[in-house]
Motif scaffolding. Structure first.
Motif, PDB file in Angstrom:
ATOM      1  N   GLU A 140       0.806  -1.233   0.000  1.00  0.00           N
ATOM      2  CA  GLU A 140       0.000   0.000   0.000  1.00  0.00           C
ATOM      3  C   GLU A 140       0.835   1.278   0.000  1.00  0.00           C
ATOM      4  O   GLU A 140       0.527   2.243  -0.700  1.00  0.00           O
ATOM      5  CB  GLU A 140      -0.942   0.008   1.213  1.00  0.00           C
ATOM      6  CG  GLU A 140      -1.978  -1.095   1.225  1.00  0.00           C
ATOM      7  CD  GLU A 140      -1.518  -2.357   1.924  1.00  0.00           C
ATOM      8  OE1 GLU A 140      -2.361  -3.228   2.197  1.00  0.00           O
ATOM      9  OE2 GLU A 140      -0.299  -2.476   2.196  1.00  0.00           O
ATOM     10  N   ALA A 141       1.891   1.307   0.809  1.00  0.00           N
ATOM     11  CA  ALA A 141       2.667   2.544   0.941  1.00  0.00           C
ATOM     12  C   ALA A 141       3.335   2.950  -0.364  1.00  0.00           C
ATOM     13  O   ALA A 141       3.558   4.143  -0.610  1.00  0.00           O
ATOM     14  CB  ALA A 141       3.711   2.401   2.048  1.00  0.00           C
ATOM     15  N   ALA A 261       9.514   2.846   0.499  1.00  0.00           N
ATOM     16  CA  ALA A 261       8.115   2.579   0.844  1.00  0.00           C
ATOM     17  C   ALA A 261       7.994   1.169   1.407  1.00  0.00           C
ATOM     18  O   ALA A 261       8.599   0.228   0.882  1.00  0.00           O
ATOM     19  CB  ALA A 261       7.199   2.743  -0.372  1.00  0.00           C
ATOM     20  N   ASP A 262       7.193   1.044   2.458  1.00  0.00           N
ATOM     21  CA  ASP A 262       6.919  -0.264   3.066  1.00  0.00           C
ATOM     22  C   ASP A 262       8.191  -0.994   3.480  1.00  0.00           C
ATOM     23  O   ASP A 262       8.347  -2.191   3.235  1.00  0.00           O
ATOM     24  CB  ASP A 262       6.100  -1.146   2.105  1.00  0.00           C
ATOM     25  CG  ASP A 262       4.634  -0.750   2.077  1.00  0.00           C
ATOM     26  OD1 ASP A 262       4.022  -0.676   3.152  1.00  0.00           O
ATOM     27  OD2 ASP A 262       4.124  -0.490   0.991  1.00  0.00           O
ATOM     28  N   VAL A 263       9.103  -0.261   4.105  1.00  0.00           N
ATOM     29  CA  VAL A 263      10.339  -0.876   4.607  1.00  0.00           C
ATOM     30  C   VAL A 263      10.378  -0.895   6.136  1.00  0.00           C
ATOM     31  O   VAL A 263      11.319  -1.423   6.720  1.00  0.00           O
ATOM     32  CB  VAL A 263      11.591  -0.148   4.060  1.00  0.00           C
ATOM     33  CG1 VAL A 263      11.722  -0.350   2.556  1.00  0.00           C
ATOM     34  CG2 VAL A 263      11.553   1.340   4.385  1.00  0.00           C
ATOM     35  N   VAL A 264       9.359  -0.313   6.781  1.00  0.00           N
ATOM     36  CA  VAL A 264       9.309  -0.272   8.243  1.00  0.00           C
ATOM     37  C   VAL A 264       8.314  -1.327   8.710  1.00  0.00           C
ATOM     38  O   VAL A 264       7.128  -1.062   8.888  1.00  0.00           O
ATOM     39  CB  VAL A 264       8.891   1.137   8.744  1.00  0.00           C
ATOM     40  CG1 VAL A 264       8.821   1.172  10.265  1.00  0.00           C
ATOM     41  CG2 VAL A 264       9.862   2.192   8.227  1.00  0.00           C
ATOM     42  N   ALA A 292       7.814   6.228   3.299  1.00  0.00           N
ATOM     43  CA  ALA A 292       6.379   5.971   3.482  1.00  0.00           C
ATOM     44  C   ALA A 292       6.195   4.672   4.252  1.00  0.00           C
ATOM     45  O   ALA A 292       6.737   3.631   3.866  1.00  0.00           O
ATOM     46  CB  ALA A 292       5.669   5.899   2.135  1.00  0.00           C
ATOM     47  N   SER A 293       5.419   4.752   5.340  1.00  0.00           N
ATOM     48  CA  SER A 293       5.240   3.592   6.207  1.00  0.00           C
ATOM     49  C   SER A 293       3.764   3.348   6.476  1.00  0.00           C
ATOM     50  O   SER A 293       3.014   4.294   6.765  1.00  0.00           O
ATOM     51  CB  SER A 293       5.952   3.813   7.550  1.00  0.00           C
ATOM     52  OG  SER A 293       7.296   4.182   7.357  1.00  0.00           O
ATOM     53  N   ALA A 294       3.380   2.085   6.410  1.00  0.00           N
ATOM     54  CA  ALA A 294       2.023   1.702   6.790  1.00  0.00           C
ATOM     55  C   ALA A 294       1.997   1.419   8.289  1.00  0.00           C
ATOM     56  O   ALA A 294       2.867   0.722   8.809  1.00  0.00           O
ATOM     57  CB  ALA A 294       1.588   0.464   6.009  1.00  0.00           C
TER      58      ALA A 294
END
Length: 341
Positions: A140-141, A261-264, A292-294
């Motif tokens: 998603e991020a 994105a989406d790495v956290v 960018a984090s979800a």
């Protein structure tokens, strides 16, 4: 073309959840039609979904196509219209295709239509985990950050950009096609991800592809090749795909912007992510990072923010977004961090 047909076309190409497709939007137009007009509309739907030129080259899964056609035929029958013969023929052929292989639907192509970046086709897996990694599907991020970057294109135009954890390339492809950066470096660690990423870059940038052909690039998959990077030129942007291990490697490339994105998602990974961010940002004080984090696990998210502070990195701003692929999917909260040294 009816707007409803166009909307249906893009939903099919991205494998939009079938339970959320509003067949009634098509049905309203179909019910009052005379026979010839009804057949004409059905032909239009077929040619813009199952027989779409993009799908002929980069197909969605067999299972999805079968279920889509089953829903379409049921809707036509419920509308008291005669079903176009080619719809039945196509459906019958699909039913006869061998789907017994365990890998039949492991991979597919999803085609996204961004308002500013245009059309992007991505090869990905239908599984959350494939070859021991979660990097073989889009998250998603990456959609949220791609949209945001397109809207904020002035931040990236003529910039040298590095993406950490590029995955399958959706974010980078959107930025390259809409923001016109001077250079873009896709990086990831997993061999399978890098190989599929390279294929996705070829698929989307091949019109002006001046590097390796797809066949040749598939052969160049040794560790040394990935470490050195594989170069591709697209318009005025220099594109590089390379392997980067956050735990062991350093980044000496000349860059001005970091994207991720989406790495956290895991504390062990976050430790190395923050380390590589610190390494790059401390060497180049003018570099900025957008991560960018979800928000899935509050504890993990807090760990990330604390790790940034502990390393002396500063979150300049945070912007908050909601992403929901379809009505039946739960909304996901996404935060974009603007990080400075």
């Amino acid at each position: 073309m009816l707007q409803e047909v166009q909307d249906l076309s893009w939903k099919y190409l991205r494998m939009y959840p079938l339970r959320d497709i509003m067949w009634k939007d098509i049905q309203i137009n179909l019910v009052p039609l005379e026979y010839d007009d009804s057949i004409r509309l059905q032909k239009q739907i077929l040619s813009n979904t199952i027989h779409h030129p993009i799908v002929q080259k980069y197909p969605v899964t067999l299972t999805y196509t079968r279920l889509f056609l089953k829903g379409l035929i049921s809707m036509i029958e419920e509308s008291n219209q005669e079903v176009f013969e080619d719809l039945y023929t196509t459906y019958t052929k699909l039913l006869s295709q061998n789907a017994s292989s365990p890998h039949c639907d492991d991979f597919c192509y999803r085609t996204y239509n961004f308002s500013k970046a245009g059309v992007i086709t991505v090869k990905e897996t239908c599984k959350l985990i494939c070859d021991g990694t979660t990097g073989m599907c889009t998250w998603e991020a990456s959609h949220v950050l791609a949209d945001w970057c397109c809207r904020e294109s002035h931040r990236f135009q003529n910039k040298r950009i590095l993406e950490l954890g590029a995955g399958l390339g959706l974010l980078g492809l959107a930025v390259i096609q809409s923001c016109k950066p001077l250079s873009y470096i896709f990086t990831d660690l997993h061999h399978s991800v890098l190989k599929t990423l390279k294929e996705n870059i070829y698929i989307n940038l091949k019109e002006k592809h001046s590097g390796l052909t797809l066949q040749e690039s598939e052969e160049a998959t040794s560790s040394d090749d990935w470490a050195k990077g594989i170069q591709v030129s697209y318009s005025d942007t220099d594109v590089l795909i390379k392997r980067l291990d956050w735990e062991r490697d350093t980044c000496d490339d000349d860059i001005e912007v970091i994207l991720a994105a989406d790495v956290v998602y895991d504390t062990d990974v976050i430790v190395h992510l923050v380390k590589i961010l610190k390494d790059i940002l401390s060497k180049r004080p003018r570099v900025v990072a957008y991560i960018a984090s979800a928000l899935r696990n509050p504890a993990t998210y807090t760990f990330f923010k604390d790790a940034l502070v502990d390393c002396g990195l500063h979150t300049c701003t945070e912007t908050y977004h909601q992403y929901q692929e379809s009505p039946s999917q739960p909304p996901v909260s996404i935060t974009i961090h603007h990080i400075l040294p």
